[in-house]
Structure formats: C-alpha cells, structure tokens
Write a protein that holds these residues in place. Structure first.
Motif, PDB file in Angstrom:
ATOM      1  N   LYS A   1      15.477  -4.091   0.138  1.00 53.40           N
ATOM      2  CA  LYS A   1      15.465  -2.927   0.097  1.00 53.40           C
ATOM      3  C   LYS A   1      14.378  -2.638  -1.222  1.00 53.40           C
ATOM      4  N   ARG A   2      13.245  -4.504  -1.755  1.00 61.33           N
ATOM      5  CA  ARG A   2      12.142  -4.393  -2.863  1.00 61.33           C
ATOM      6  C   ARG A   2      12.006  -3.387  -1.931  1.00 61.33           C
ATOM      7  N   GLN A   3      11.129  -4.253  -0.396  1.00 64.06           N
ATOM      8  CA  GLN A   3      10.418  -3.574   0.474  1.00 64.06           C
ATOM      9  C   GLN A   3      10.411  -2.077   1.396  1.00 64.06           C
ATOM     10  N   GLY A   4      11.301  -1.557   0.327  1.00 61.49           N
ATOM     11  CA  GLY A   4      11.479  -0.611   0.906  1.00 61.49           C
ATOM     12  C   GLY A   4      11.903  -0.482   2.581  1.00 61.49           C
TER      13      GLY A   4
ATOM     14  N   TYR B   1      18.151  -8.001  -1.277  1.00 53.45           N
ATOM     15  CA  TYR B   1      17.029  -8.304  -2.091  1.00 53.45           C
ATOM     16  C   TYR B   1      15.775  -7.817  -1.517  1.00 53.45           C
ATOM     17  N   PHE B   2      15.440  -8.328  -0.670  1.00 51.20           N
ATOM     18  CA  PHE B   2      14.193  -8.412  -0.224  1.00 51.20           C
ATOM     19  C   PHE B   2      13.685  -6.906   0.317  1.00 51.20           C
TER      20      PHE B   2
ATOM     21  N   THR C   1      19.845 -12.563  -1.151  1.00 54.27           N
ATOM     22  CA  THR C   1      19.116 -12.507  -0.698  1.00 54.27           C
ATOM     23  C   THR C   1      18.263 -11.331  -0.292  1.00 54.27           C
TER      24      THR C   1
END
Length: 191
Positions: A34-37, A31-32, A28
């Motif tokens: 990577k998602r937030q750069g 994931y976050f 998790t």
C-alpha cells in the motif's frame, strides 16, 4: 499421559507460530504494498487498480493449463502449511522414545512400570503405539487445523485486495486429496 505436553502442545504451538508469522508477513507485505502504491498491476499492457480487477473474468479467460497450475500451486502451498507441526512432532517423538529408553532408568520411574500388573511387553507396546500411532494422528489433526487457519489468513488478504477468496482460493482446493495426503503420512511416520 506423561508426555501430553510434548505430543500435543509442541505441534500446536508450532502451528500457531506459523499462522502468526503468516499473518505478520502478510500484514507487513500489505503495508509496503500500500505504501509503495502497489495497488496497481499491469494487465494486458494497462495499469489496472487491483480493486477493479475482475478475478472471475480473469479465471474464466485462463487456459486449462493456467488453471491446472493455479490449482497445483494452491494445493501445494496449502499442504505445506501443515509441515511445521509435523516437523516438530518428529523431534518430540524422537526425544519421547529416547526418554523411554534412558530417562526412565535414570529417574527410576521404570520401577513404577515394573510394579504395575502388566507385562514388560505391554508396557513397551503401549509406548510404541503412543509414538507411532497416537502421536502422528495428533500431529496430523493439528496440521489440518493449521491448514484451515492459514487458509483463513490467505483469504483475508485476498479479500483486502479485492479478490473473492471463495473462487480464487477455496474453490481450487482438492480437499479429499489434501486429507488423503495428510493421513497417508501416518504409516510413513510409523515406519
């Protein structure tokens, strides 16, 4: 034999649940991240992608105090991963001993023990040795397996983010100190 489910399976399941939640939490977070750069960190005032950070050079430039702190944090974190099987074991032994005092009279299985050609002293000593030596040894070995599994999970996430887990994690572990600490808890449990 009567309580192998509690003495073996309960700490094993607790360790497996810990490793599962470590994997779930790491996934998790990844994931976050990577998602937030978040693949970029600030390094000497520059924004450097994590994949381009030379962790070996970073470790070679670290001060002895920083390396000692890294060593202590990694060893403490790794030792803490063995905590849950040992906590569950404490509850299992409490109820095992309580059952030895109460349940065997209630369900009359104490009559089975009385029918055996062993003394009451031998029966009580065998139950105490199970609770105070065999149980802690099983829980410690399961805690050790949990430490290795959690270390593998940590290594996977380090490798995903471009770090070499062998230099950043495994080389920092003081294996004999961790083993000594784990096995030195067995007499404490017996007390």
């Amino acid at each position: 034999w009567e309580h192998k489910g509690g003495l073996f399976w309960a700490p094993l399941i607790a360790g497996a649940v810990f490793v599962f939640f470590s994997l779930l939490g790491g996934g998790t977070g990844q994931y976050f991240f990577k998602r937030q750069g978040g693949k970029v960190i600030n390094y000497d005032g520059d924004r450097v992608p994590l994949s381009e950070v030379d962790w070996g050079q970073l470790l070679s430039q670290a001060s002895p105090e920083d390396l000692r702190q890294l060593h202590d944090v990694i060893n403490g974190m790794t030792l803490a991963t063995a905590f849950w099987p040992l906590v569950v074991f404490g509850f299992v032994v409490f109820f095992y001993l309580l059952g030895s005092l109460y349940d065997e009279r209630k369900d009359r299985s104490v009559l089975f023990w009385k029918s055996l050609p062993v003394s009451d002293f031998d029966t009580v000593v065998s139950k105490l040795v199970t609770a105070l030596v065999v149980g802690p040894l099983l829980a410690t070995l399961i805690g050790l397996a949990t430490m290795v599994a959690a270390g593998t999970v940590f290594s996977v996430f380090m490798a995903i983010n471009g770090a070499n887990p062998f230099t950043l994690y495994w080389a920092q572990l003081d294996i004999f100190r961790l083993l000594g600490t784990l096995f030195s808890w067995i007499p404490i449990y017996a007390l």
